[in-house]
Design a protein around this motif. Structure first.
Motif, mmCIF file in Angstrom:
data_model
loop_
_atom_site.group_PDB
_atom_site.id
_atom_site.type_symbol
_atom_site.label_atom_id
_atom_site.label_comp_id
_atom_site.label_asym_id
_atom_site.label_seq_id
_atom_site.Cartn_x
_atom_site.Cartn_y
_atom_site.Cartn_z
ATOM 1 N N ASP A 125 0.813 -1.216 0.000
ATOM 2 C CA ASP A 125 0.000 0.000 0.000
ATOM 3 C C ASP A 125 0.846 1.265 0.000
ATOM 4 O O ASP A 125 0.367 2.329 -0.395
ATOM 5 N N THR A 126 2.079 1.157 0.462
ATOM 6 C CA THR A 126 2.960 2.327 0.497
ATOM 7 C C THR A 126 3.553 2.606 -0.869
ATOM 8 O O THR A 126 3.557 3.750 -1.347
ATOM 9 N N LEU A 127 4.056 1.583 -1.529
ATOM 10 C CA LEU A 127 4.637 1.730 -2.862
ATOM 11 C C LEU A 127 4.617 0.376 -3.553
ATOM 12 O O LEU A 127 5.327 -0.545 -3.155
ATOM 13 N N ALA A 128 3.796 0.250 -4.591
ATOM 14 C CA ALA A 128 3.731 -0.997 -5.357
ATOM 15 C C ALA A 128 4.866 -1.021 -6.375
ATOM 16 O O ALA A 128 5.061 -0.069 -7.133
ATOM 17 N N LEU A 129 5.637 -2.112 -6.368
ATOM 18 C CA LEU A 129 6.795 -2.266 -7.258
ATOM 19 C C LEU A 129 6.504 -3.312 -8.326
ATOM 20 O O LEU A 129 5.876 -4.329 -8.040
ATOM 21 N N ARG A 130 6.976 -3.063 -9.539
ATOM 22 C CA ARG A 130 6.823 -4.055 -10.605
ATOM 23 C C ARG A 130 7.570 -5.335 -10.233
ATOM 24 O O ARG A 130 8.709 -5.292 -9.775
ATOM 25 N N ASP A 131 6.924 -6.460 -10.369
ATOM 26 C CA ASP A 131 7.444 -7.772 -9.942
ATOM 27 C C ASP A 131 7.640 -7.846 -8.430
ATOM 28 O O ASP A 131 8.201 -8.820 -7.912
ATOM 29 N N GLY A 132 7.221 -6.802 -7.717
ATOM 30 C CA GLY A 132 7.355 -6.804 -6.265
ATOM 31 C C GLY A 132 8.730 -6.417 -5.757
ATOM 32 O O GLY A 132 8.985 -6.525 -4.558
ATOM 33 N N VAL A 133 9.634 -5.949 -6.652
ATOM 34 C CA VAL A 133 11.002 -5.637 -6.232
ATOM 35 C C VAL A 133 11.525 -4.388 -6.930
ATOM 36 O O VAL A 133 11.067 -4.011 -8.013
ATOM 37 N N GLY A 134 12.511 -3.760 -6.301
ATOM 38 C CA GLY A 134 13.225 -2.638 -6.884
ATOM 39 C C GLY A 134 14.603 -2.571 -6.262
ATOM 40 O O GLY A 134 14.917 -3.307 -5.317
#
Length: 369
Positions: free
Chosen positions: A354-363
């Motif tokens: 909910d704070t920051l959605a990342l593509r593939d769940g990672v950054g």
């Protein structure tokens, strides 16, 4: 967060037996329930190829945390007949898990460590000690820990006592001592609670303590519950556990919040090298990952492929051929990602979806952006 508590899992070769076990004690006959769960996990390990000595090492520790109260779990890791790491989990695992393979299955325990916020909890009470001849005292209980891991295993605590009539005179010294204890814990949040009827004592303490702690440190006044029959705090759990949960759940610790701000600025300039599994893998290969960001709950594309060194990680076997690794094997994405993160000296920041959605769940926050 720092991942040094996992170093011992990556300082020696596997194969690793990894177990996540619900060892909650808030049920009838918990020992029987835990023994049954462990029996199923033991069978899974044996079926997966685990040797008898390693299984026996785990058996000695599984469910041995009888002193830990309430809902909680265990994460256990063993290799070559030796128990290497046992961690108490503040929440039981969603399901019991047993794995046996080349890498430890350590991502779930790393996620449960987050956000790893240092805090201090303080509770004021007025009471008459049995040997005080009717004289009332103000008792200040203080406890420090790291959220959420201290929920099940509370940190160091102290008691300060003063006669009620001496409260105003002694308050500066009490505040000085509390500020010192919070400073030793590097507390980013200080929560002050009090029994109903002691709001004036609580307010005086909060006001003085707020003026004494370093700028940016929060001193929060816990409000007494409105429920006329609230459930009492569970013995053996963290002081002010419910209040801390309401305050700290979903937050990031200060250092992770700063990293997240830097990451968002980096992603705005270079999205392709900042977000997604491909970007993270490339950064780990090149030793450029300062921090790996992971969404909670983790939902990683699988699998990844690894060689013999932490920088040898890729999305396809062909990518690893350039490393001339003597071994190329397929691994669970979470296991491979954490192994490479620890091995290349990167840190991990677990970010709520909910704070920051990342593509593939990672950054990844780069070292040399």
């Amino acid at each position: 967060m720092q991942l040094s508590f996992l170093d011992r899992l990556y300082e020696q070769p596997g194969p690793w037996a990894s177990v996540y076990l619900d060892t909650s004690r808030d049920i009838d006959d918990p020992d029987k329930a835990i023994a049954l769960r462990w029996r199923h996990l033991r069978d899974d390990l044996v079926a997966g190829g685990a040797d008898a000595a390693t299984v026996d090492a785990l058996a000695d520790a599984a469910g041995a945390d009888r002193e830990v109260a309430g809902r909680h779990g265990q994460a256990l890791f063993a290799t070559r007949g030796r128990l290497v790491l046992v961690e108490e989990l503040p929440e039981p695992p969603p399901r019991d898990v047993a794995r046996f393979g080349p890498l430890p299955h350590a991502l779930p325990v790393a996620v449960q460590y987050a956000p790893d916020i240092p805090y201090t909890a303080i509770v004021l009470e007025r009471l008459v000690p049995p040997d005080a001849d009717g004289a009332e005292e103000v008792v200040v209980e203080v406890e420090s820990g790291r959220w959420p891991m201290s929920r099940a295993l509370p940190g160091p605590s102290d008691l300060l006592r003063v006669a009620v009539e001496d409260w105003r005179l002694e308050l500066p010294g009490i505040v000085r001592r509390l500020a010192e204890l919070a400073g030793q814990a590097d507390a980013e949040a200080i929560v002050v609670g009090a029994d109903p009827g002691n709001e004036r004592l609580q307010g005086a303490l909060v006001n003085r303590l707020s003026a004494r702690v370093p700028h940016g440190r929060r001193v929060v006044r816990s409000v007494a519950p409105t429920d006329p029959t609230p459930s009492p705090p569970e013995s053996g759990r963290a002081l002010l556990e419910q209040e801390l949960s309401g305050l700290l759940t979903g937050r990031l610790r200060e250092s992770d919040h700063e990293r997240l701000e830097r990451y968002q600025a980096q992603r705005a300039r270079r999205p392709d090298t900042s977000e997604g599994m491909s970007a993270v893998v490339t950064a780990l290969q090149r030793g450029q990952a300062d921090t790996v960001l992971l969404n909670d709950p983790p939902r990683l594309p699988s699998p990844l492929f690894v060689g013999t060194e932490p920088g040898q990680i890729a999305s396809t076997p062909g990518e690893l051929e350039a490393f001339r690794s003597s071994t190329i094997r397929e691994e669970d994405a979470g296991d491979a990602l954490l192994w490479s993160t620890v091995g290349t000296g990167a840190q991990l920041t677990v970010v709520p979806q909910d704070t920051l959605a990342l593509r593939d769940g990672v950054g990844t926050l780069l070292r040399h952006a």
